[in-house]
Design an enzyme around this catalytic site. Sequence first.
Site, PDB file in Angstrom:
ATOM      1  N   GLN A  70      13.721  -9.466  -1.194  1.00 20.67           N
ATOM      2  CA  GLN A  70      13.479 -10.885  -0.905  1.00 20.67           C
ATOM      3  C   GLN A  70      14.276 -11.773  -1.861  1.00 20.67           C
ATOM      4  OE1 GLN A  70       9.169 -11.377  -0.930  1.00 20.67           O
ATOM      5  NE2 GLN A  70       9.088 -11.093   1.285  1.00 20.67           N
ATOM      6  N   ARG A  71      14.995 -11.145  -2.772  1.00 11.77           N
ATOM      7  CA  ARG A  71      15.887 -11.933  -3.644  1.00 11.77           C
ATOM      8  C   ARG A  71      17.242 -12.098  -2.970  1.00 11.77           C
ATOM      9  NH1 ARG A  71      16.905  -9.384  -9.038  1.00 11.77           N
ATOM     10  NH2 ARG A  71      17.535 -11.479  -9.674  1.00 11.77           N
TER      11      ARG A  71
ATOM     12  N   HIS B 135      -0.393  14.965   1.887  1.00 13.07           N
ATOM     13  CA  HIS B 135      -1.355  14.165   1.114  1.00 13.07           C
ATOM     14  C   HIS B 135      -1.439  12.736   1.679  1.00 13.07           C
ATOM     15  CE1 HIS B 135      -3.595  12.719  -2.314  1.00 13.07           C
ATOM     16  NE2 HIS B 135      -2.673  11.801  -2.553  1.00 13.07           N
TER      17      HIS B 135
ATOM     18  N   GLN C 245       0.842  -1.213   0.000  1.00 14.52           N
ATOM     19  CA  GLN C 245       0.000   0.000   0.000  1.00 14.52           C
ATOM     20  C   GLN C 245       0.870   1.254   0.000  1.00 14.52           C
ATOM     21  OE1 GLN C 245      -3.583  -0.346   2.821  1.00 14.52           O
ATOM     22  NE2 GLN C 245      -2.190  -1.911   3.573  1.00 14.52           N
TER      23      GLN C 245
ATOM     24  N   ARG D 124      -4.050   8.439   4.794  1.00 12.87           N
ATOM     25  CA  ARG D 124      -3.720   7.276   5.627  1.00 12.87           C
ATOM     26  C   ARG D 124      -3.912   7.484   7.120  1.00 12.87           C
ATOM     27  NH1 ARG D 124      -3.879   3.158   1.885  1.00 12.87           N
ATOM     28  NH2 ARG D 124      -2.703   3.764   0.052  1.00 12.87           N
TER      29      ARG D 124
ATOM     30  N   VAL E 130       3.899   1.814  -1.163  1.00 15.19           N
ATOM     31  CA  VAL E 130       4.596   2.170  -2.411  1.00 15.19           C
ATOM     32  C   VAL E 130       3.640   2.589  -3.530  1.00 15.19           C
ATOM     33  CG1 VAL E 130       6.594   0.744  -1.830  1.00 15.19           C
ATOM     34  CG2 VAL E 130       4.803  -0.215  -3.294  1.00 15.19           C
TER      35      VAL E 130
ATOM     36  N   HIS F 135       2.052   5.158  -3.158  1.00 18.24           N
ATOM     37  CA  HIS F 135       2.242   6.620  -3.109  1.00 18.24           C
ATOM     38  C   HIS F 135       3.472   6.940  -3.961  1.00 18.24           C
ATOM     39  CE1 HIS F 135      -0.881   7.547  -0.150  1.00 18.24           C
ATOM     40  NE2 HIS F 135      -0.693   6.274   0.192  1.00 18.24           N
ATOM     41  N   ARG F 136       3.227   7.429  -5.168  1.00 21.12           N
ATOM     42  CA  ARG F 136       4.294   7.542  -6.172  1.00 21.12           C
ATOM     43  C   ARG F 136       5.182   8.745  -5.979  1.00 21.12           C
ATOM     44  NH1 ARG F 136      -0.378   7.107 -10.447  1.00 21.12           N
ATOM     45  NH2 ARG F 136      -1.332   8.041  -8.601  1.00 21.12           N
TER      46      ARG F 136
HETATM   47  C1  LIG Z   1      -8.908   3.960   2.020  1.00 20.38           C
HETATM   48  C2  LIG Z   1      -8.155   3.590   0.772  1.00 20.38           C
HETATM   49  C3  LIG Z   1      -8.563   2.525   0.010  1.00 20.38           C
HETATM   50  C4  LIG Z   1      -7.876   2.185  -1.162  1.00 20.38           C
HETATM   51  N1  LIG Z   1      -8.288   1.099  -1.895  1.00 20.38           N
HETATM   52  C5  LIG Z   1      -7.646   0.780  -3.038  1.00 20.38           C
HETATM   53  C6  LIG Z   1      -8.062  -0.355  -3.828  1.00 20.38           C
HETATM   54  O1  LIG Z   1      -9.003  -1.044  -3.491  1.00 20.38           O
HETATM   55  N2  LIG Z   1      -7.357  -0.631  -4.963  1.00 20.38           N
HETATM   56  C7  LIG Z   1      -6.311   0.140  -5.386  1.00 20.38           C
HETATM   57  O2  LIG Z   1      -5.732  -0.148  -6.447  1.00 20.38           O
HETATM   58  N3  LIG Z   1      -5.883   1.179  -4.661  1.00 20.38           N
HETATM   59  C8  LIG Z   1      -6.511   1.522  -3.504  1.00 20.38           C
HETATM   60  N4  LIG Z   1      -6.066   2.580  -2.772  1.00 20.38           N
HETATM   61  C9  LIG Z   1      -4.857   3.285  -3.197  1.00 20.38           C
HETATM   62  C10 LIG Z   1      -5.162   4.636  -3.875  1.00 20.38           C
HETATM   63  O3  LIG Z   1      -5.954   4.488  -5.025  1.00 20.38           O
HETATM   64  C11 LIG Z   1      -3.855   5.354  -4.255  1.00 20.38           C
HETATM   65  O4  LIG Z   1      -3.163   4.561  -5.214  1.00 20.38           O
HETATM   66  C12 LIG Z   1      -2.934   5.545  -3.074  1.00 20.38           C
HETATM   67  O5  LIG Z   1      -3.647   6.033  -1.963  1.00 20.38           O
HETATM   68  C13 LIG Z   1      -1.840   6.542  -3.456  1.00 20.38           C
HETATM   69  O6  LIG Z   1      -2.440   7.822  -3.532  1.00 20.38           O
HETATM   70  P1  LIG Z   1      -2.056   8.888  -4.646  1.00 20.38           P
HETATM   71  O7  LIG Z   1      -2.100   8.283  -6.020  1.00 20.38           O
HETATM   72  O8  LIG Z   1      -2.953  10.064  -4.413  1.00 20.38           O
HETATM   73  O9  LIG Z   1      -0.573   9.256  -4.191  1.00 20.38           O
HETATM   74  P2  LIG Z   1       0.698   9.587  -5.099  1.00 20.38           P
HETATM   75  O10 LIG Z   1       0.977   8.487  -6.040  1.00 20.38           O
HETATM   76  O11 LIG Z   1       1.790   9.969  -4.134  1.00 20.38           O
HETATM   77  O12 LIG Z   1       0.261  10.823  -5.938  1.00 20.38           O
HETATM   78  C14 LIG Z   1       0.027  12.074  -5.293  1.00 20.38           C
HETATM   79  C15 LIG Z   1      -0.851  12.906  -6.197  1.00 20.38           C
HETATM   80  O13 LIG Z   1      -0.129  13.197  -7.404  1.00 20.38           O
HETATM   81  C16 LIG Z   1      -1.031  13.177  -8.491  1.00 20.38           C
HETATM   82  N5  LIG Z   1      -0.650  12.084  -9.410  1.00 20.38           N
HETATM   83  C17 LIG Z   1       0.299  11.136  -9.193  1.00 20.38           C
HETATM   84  N6  LIG Z   1       0.416  10.351 -10.264  1.00 20.38           N
HETATM   85  C18 LIG Z   1      -0.507  10.778 -11.168  1.00 20.38           C
HETATM   86  C19 LIG Z   1      -0.904  10.342 -12.456  1.00 20.38           C
HETATM   87  N7  LIG Z   1      -0.351   9.302 -13.068  1.00 20.38           N
HETATM   88  N8  LIG Z   1      -1.857  11.031 -13.087  1.00 20.38           N
HETATM   89  C20 LIG Z   1      -2.449  12.110 -12.526  1.00 20.38           C
HETATM   90  N9  LIG Z   1      -2.150  12.567 -11.274  1.00 20.38           N
HETATM   91  C21 LIG Z   1      -1.172  11.911 -10.611  1.00 20.38           C
HETATM   92  C22 LIG Z   1      -2.423  12.936  -7.917  1.00 20.38           C
HETATM   93  O14 LIG Z   1      -3.019  14.194  -7.648  1.00 20.38           O
HETATM   94  C23 LIG Z   1      -2.139  12.216  -6.627  1.00 20.38           C
HETATM   95  O15 LIG Z   1      -3.183  12.353  -5.653  1.00 20.38           O
HETATM   96  C24 LIG Z   1      -6.736   2.938  -1.586  1.00 20.38           C
HETATM   97  C25 LIG Z   1      -6.339   4.015  -0.798  1.00 20.38           C
HETATM   98  C26 LIG Z   1      -7.016   4.349   0.353  1.00 20.38           C
HETATM   99  C27 LIG Z   1      -6.531   5.514   1.189  1.00 20.38           C
END
Ligand SMILES: Cc1cc2nc3c(=O)[nH]c(=O)nc-3n(C[C@H](O)[C@H](O)[C@H](O)COP(=O)(O)OP(=O)(O)OC[C@H]3O[C@@H](n4cnc5c(N)ncnc54)[C@H](O)[C@@H]3O)c2cc1C
Length: 244
Positions: free
Chosen positions: A100-101, A180, A86, A185, A88, A90-91
């Site tokens: 693990q390798r 964010h 979960q 989280r 990672v 956050h990109r």
């Molecule tokens: C309660 C909860 C439930 C979740 N359930 C699921 C699930 O069931 N399945 C699942 O796959 N994921 C799930 N997630 C993960 C969620 O969809 C996000 O992948 C994760 O929280 C990372 O958030 P983020 O993309 O906003 O963060 P980051 O990747 O750090 O990005 C930060 C911000 O940068 C912008 N950004 C980054 N990359 C892009 C891009 N390519 N295009 C446009 N804007 C971008 C966006 O504004 C984004 O909010 C869940 C998350 C939460 C909190």
Amino acid sequence: MPAISQSVTLLASTPEPLSLIYAAFRQCYHPGFVADMWPRLLAGEVSREKQADFVARILDSGHESPIEHVSFTFAVAGISRALSHQLVRHRIASYSQQSQRYVDATGFDYVLPPQVAAVPEARERFEAAMAEAGAAYAAIQAILNAHGRGAKANEDARFVLPNACETKIVVTMNCRSLLHFFELRCCTRAQWEIRALAEAMLARCREVLPVVFAAAGARCERLGYCPEAERFSCGRYPVKPDLS
Ligand SMILES: Cc1cc2nc3c(=O)[nH]c(=O)nc-3n(C[C@H](O)[C@H](O)[C@H](O)COP(=O)(O)OP(=O)(O)OC[C@H]3O[C@@H](n4cnc5c(N)ncnc54)[C@H](O)[C@@H]3O)c2cc1C
């Protein structure tokens, strides 16, 4: 193969974070060159209180890019692979995770969910599953070794490791990304293990840079209402439809 608990250490953060953010904001609104101002800032010519006031005011306006210049690096251990997967997602962050390798997982530690630990029958089954996975890992590794796979045996044997398997990771995020991350989280909707990690990270960020992190946390803290659907809301704040 013991059950273990989370450990979160702040390894490093950007030096002079308040002055750096102040300087970055000032560069946006000041005709001069911020590099000329920098030694005077460090010498305390503008008080910390004044810098903090200025930063807080501009941040409130939604101008957030200057806080990207300050980063925090955490070393995290005692977390599950379920959590790290979960994390990672956050990109806008940098990660270095134990491999693990290259690292032998024989006798791996694992995270025991409190809700499983609280029910003796569930705990017994869970611990048996960990022991079975550990035995399967060791057996597959030994068989592959006997077939000449050598150091590469880990990378195939690891396919039987569970989500509960402990991992260690170094994560760096800048302040904007951290805010964010905390919004998503620290919410009670987030899974318990990553929420515990987010809360521990937030506590350390608050100590270092209160002007940015004092009011940080789940989105409801900033919005004053819960942005989740009613059935997901923890009830601490009214859900949005209730406000209209
Ligand atoms: C309660 C909860 C439930 C979740 N359930 C699921 C699930 O069931 N399945 C699942 O796959 N994921 C799930 N997630 C993960 C969620 O969809 C996000 O992948 C994760 O929280 C990372 O958030 P983020 O993309 O906003 O963060 P980051 O990747 O750090 O990005 C930060 C911000 O940068 C912008 N950004 C980054 N990359 C892009 C891009 N390519 N295009 C446009 N804007 C971008 C966006 O504004 C984004 O909010 C869940 C998350 C939460 C909190």
